[in-house]
Design a protein around this motif. Structure first.
Motif, PDB file in Angstrom:
ATOM      1  N   SER A  47      27.318  51.011  -2.093  1.00 32.87           N
ATOM      2  CA  SER A  47      28.322  49.941  -1.751  1.00 32.87           C
ATOM      3  C   SER A  47      27.220  49.578   0.346  1.00 32.87           C
ATOM      4  O   SER A  47      28.142  47.948   0.085  1.00 32.87           O
ATOM      5  CB  SER A  47      29.471  50.681  -1.776  1.00 32.87           C
TER       6      SER A  47
ATOM      7  N   ILE B  42      33.023  37.221  -0.706  1.00 29.56           N
ATOM      8  CA  ILE B  42      32.833  36.124  -0.796  1.00 29.56           C
ATOM      9  C   ILE B  42      31.790  35.632  -2.688  1.00 29.56           C
ATOM     10  O   ILE B  42      32.536  35.149  -3.823  1.00 29.56           O
ATOM     11  CB  ILE B  42      31.625  35.331  -0.484  1.00 29.56           C
ATOM     12  N   GLY B  43      31.840  36.976  -3.383  1.00 29.11           N
ATOM     13  CA  GLY B  43      31.285  37.482  -4.412  1.00 29.11           C
ATOM     14  C   GLY B  43      32.206  37.521  -5.759  1.00 29.11           C
ATOM     15  O   GLY B  43      32.428  36.640  -6.150  1.00 29.11           O
ATOM     16  N   SER B  44      33.356  38.031  -5.094  1.00 27.75           N
ATOM     17  CA  SER B  44      35.043  38.421  -5.920  1.00 27.75           C
ATOM     18  C   SER B  44      35.451  37.037  -5.862  1.00 27.75           C
ATOM     19  O   SER B  44      36.082  36.937  -7.303  1.00 27.75           O
ATOM     20  CB  SER B  44      35.426  38.976  -4.701  1.00 27.75           C
TER      21      SER B  44
ATOM     22  N   ILE C 235      25.237  46.242   0.574  1.00 24.17           N
ATOM     23  CA  ILE C 235      25.681  45.025   0.876  1.00 24.17           C
ATOM     24  C   ILE C 235      26.489  44.613   1.813  1.00 24.17           C
ATOM     25  O   ILE C 235      28.064  45.751   1.663  1.00 24.17           O
ATOM     26  CB  ILE C 235      26.345  44.665  -0.668  1.00 24.17           C
ATOM     27  N   PRO C 236      26.302  43.940   2.916  1.00 26.35           N
ATOM     28  CA  PRO C 236      27.577  43.546   3.782  1.00 26.35           C
ATOM     29  C   PRO C 236      29.101  43.249   3.321  1.00 26.35           C
ATOM     30  O   PRO C 236      29.017  42.385   1.638  1.00 26.35           O
ATOM     31  CB  PRO C 236      27.487  42.409   4.788  1.00 26.35           C
TER      32      PRO C 236
ATOM     33  N   PRO D  37      31.366  40.756   3.550  1.00 31.81           N
ATOM     34  CA  PRO D  37      31.372  39.698   3.354  1.00 31.81           C
ATOM     35  C   PRO D  37      31.093  39.180   2.295  1.00 31.81           C
ATOM     36  O   PRO D  37      31.682  37.949   1.494  1.00 31.81           O
ATOM     37  CB  PRO D  37      31.155  38.885   4.762  1.00 31.81           C
ATOM     38  N   TRP D  38      30.009  39.490   1.831  1.00 29.85           N
ATOM     39  CA  TRP D  38      29.104  39.122   0.764  1.00 29.85           C
ATOM     40  C   TRP D  38      29.982  39.401  -0.468  1.00 29.85           C
ATOM     41  O   TRP D  38      30.143  38.457  -1.362  1.00 29.85           O
ATOM     42  CB  TRP D  38      27.433  39.689   1.042  1.00 29.85           C
ATOM     43  N   VAL D  39      31.113  40.491  -0.803  1.00 31.04           N
ATOM     44  CA  VAL D  39      31.346  40.950  -1.244  1.00 31.04           C
ATOM     45  C   VAL D  39      32.657  40.206  -1.312  1.00 31.04           C
ATOM     46  O   VAL D  39      33.042  40.389  -2.598  1.00 31.04           O
ATOM     47  CB  VAL D  39      31.713  43.091  -1.229  1.00 31.04           C
TER      48      VAL D  39
END
Length: 502
Positions: free
Chosen positions: A46, A56-58, A49-50, A52-54
């Motif tokens: 965890s 955005i992906g969600s 990965i930054p 914000p990317w988590v």
């Protein structure tokens, strides 16, 4: 209640709120499928990965699932085609499909309300049909009124009465002959007297997995021999064994009680218009309509403790086909007393159970063959494997004890097993701890076979197999000549009787 959608003669969509239910079910499937990856990501990766990317992906995942849920709703239609007398379901987003179920083949319609359904106040309608290649046809999300109306129409459909059919509301108790309503105390008694081995197996599997993980973390610096020596030289061997047994027994009983209460909570069965109405479930609610004439097999199970408490467990088998073959399918009716069981028999078979005409017991070779397979062969293999690793006296004592135990178990199975013939009924009794009586009417038999192996001819023994739409019933290793006479009698009754099999 007014009829809607012209009795479903035109393509009808699910309830709009069903889009939310579809979304939640799709998300649930996704999480279940990828939960190991998610846990691994949270524990180990965890931080790589930054955040914000988590996020955005969600967000993209949620958007895709929402779009898919909406398209699934838009492309799902169901209706009744009067030209072909069939119920039709069309669905699919990328791959379109059309399922056609003849109305005359529909044998059971069930209303299910899982936890997600309860959140949005909709029901799933499951349709079981004779001859289907699938276990069931399902309409995932409709309102309660639509579900009841559709269920009643499908089960009572008639070309001349389609606009005047009788609506059966399973939640209505007016003019109902109440057969049974289970109390919490009855459910507790059921939980304390059933499914010991199944629950024990699940608990042992959990503890073995937990112990392996614990050993990898806390005992990784010790060898297996060192761990065994630590336990062997300790002073708590007997206490550990005692505690383990107490904990296992307590867990088995507790898990059984919780499982039974969750499954059969608020269970009630009533009779209306010669139809059984069944409701049960806590987190997942089931609402079933059942026609007695569609019952193929009726199984009655009871063990020693249940006999002391005057409890019977009934299971109804209807038509089994396609993917359902070989699976544990059927409607369960738990917690009947002897008087309630007899009343249910009168409703299903339309007459009381009379005195049996005669009984058939298996030949003693039935016990001898099973004793050889389940006792002698495993014991012999055990001796060959462990004789060189342990003291031969210990191995011999263990094998003799195993042979004695298995011999007693197989003798119990041999003594319980009976084929009991009545005037209009057939009963096969079997089991060891849970003794099951399987009941059927001769007119339900679709195929009958009497077989005999080459070595059985000398002893006049053989096997009877009754093939029904609800499953097969077999009785092995008994008098071949008597089985032949019985088969001729039942074939004559089937040919001369006016009753249908469904």
């Amino acid at each position: 209640m007014k009829m809607r959608n012209n009795s479903f003669k035109t393509p009808t969509r699910q309830s709009k709120i069903g889009i939310v239910a579809n979304f939640l079910f799709f998300m649930q499937k996704f999480v279940r499928a990828f939960i190991p990856v998610i846990i691994l990501f949270i524990v180990k990766d965890s931080s790589r990965i930054p955040l914000p990317w988590v996020v955005i992906g969600s967000g993209i995942l949620f958007l895709l699932v929402a779009i898919w849920s909406y398209l699934a709703y838009r492309n799902f239609f169901f209706y009744i085609d009067e030209k072909t007398d069939s119920f039709i379901i069309m669905k699919g987003v990328l791959a379109k499909s059309k399922t056609i179920v003849p109305l005359e083949n529909i044998q059971q319609v069930t209303l299910n309300q899982k936890f997600i359904h309860k959140l949005v106040q909709v029901y799933a309608v499951e349709i079981d049909s004779a001859g289907s290649t699938e276990k069931e046809v399902e309409i995932p999300s409709v309102s309660h009124d639509i579900a009841l109306e559709l269920k009643s129409l499908l089960l009572s459909y008639n070309k001349t009465e389609v606009n005047n059919h009788i609506l059966i509301d399973a939640n209505t108790t007016e003019q109902n002959d109440l057969v049974q309503k289970l109390s919490i105390w009855t459910l507790i008694k059921l939980g304390l007297t059933t499914s010991y081995l199944q629950t024990l197996g699940l608990i042992l599997a959990f503890f073995i997995t937990f112990f392996e993980q614990y050993s990898n973390i806390f005992l990784k610096d010790y060898s297996d021999e060192e761990v065994f020596d630590m336990y062997r030289t300790s002073d708590v061997e007997s206490l550990v064994i005692l505690y383990v047994l107490v904990v296992l027994i307590s867990l088995v009983l507790m898990v059984n009680v919780v499982r039974v209460i969750m499954k059969f909570f608020n269970y009630s069965i009533s009779v209306q218009n010669n139809t059984f109405l069944v409701n049960y479930g806590l987190l997942s609610t089931h609402n079933v309509i059942l026609r007695p004439r569609r019952i193929q097999l009726l199984k009655v199970t009871q063990n020693f403790f249940q006999a002391k408490m005057d409890l019977f467990h009934l299971k109804i088998n209807q038509v089994i086909s396609g993917e359902s073959k070989g699976k544990n399918v059927g409607l369960e009716i738990p917690g009947y007393s002897k008087a309630e069981k007899n009343a249910f028999f009168n409703l299903v078979f339309e007459h009381e159970t009379e005195k049996s005409l005669f009984e058939l017991a298996p030949n003693y070779r039935f016990w001898a063959f099973r004793f050889f397979i389940f006792a002698i062969i495993p014991a012999t293999v055990g001796v060959l494997i462990y004789m060189n690793h342990y003291d031969w006296k210990i191995v011999s004592a263990f094998c003799m004890a195993y042979i004695l135990l298995m011999g007693l178990i197989q003798y119990r199975i041999f003594k319980v097993r009976k084929l009991i013939v009545y005037k209009d009924l057939i009963c096969l009794r079997s089991g060891f701890w849970d003794v099951t009586e399987t009941w059927l009417e001769p007119n339900k038999i679709q195929k009958l076979s009497v077989s005999q192996l080459f070595w059985q001819k000398k002893y006049d023994i053989g096997t009877l197999t009754l093939h029904t739409a609800g499953g097969n019933v077999s009785f092995q290793t008994t008098s071949y000549s008597e089985l032949t006479q019985l088969s001729d009698l039942w074939l004559y009754e089937i040919e001369s009787a006016n009753k249908g099999w469904m």
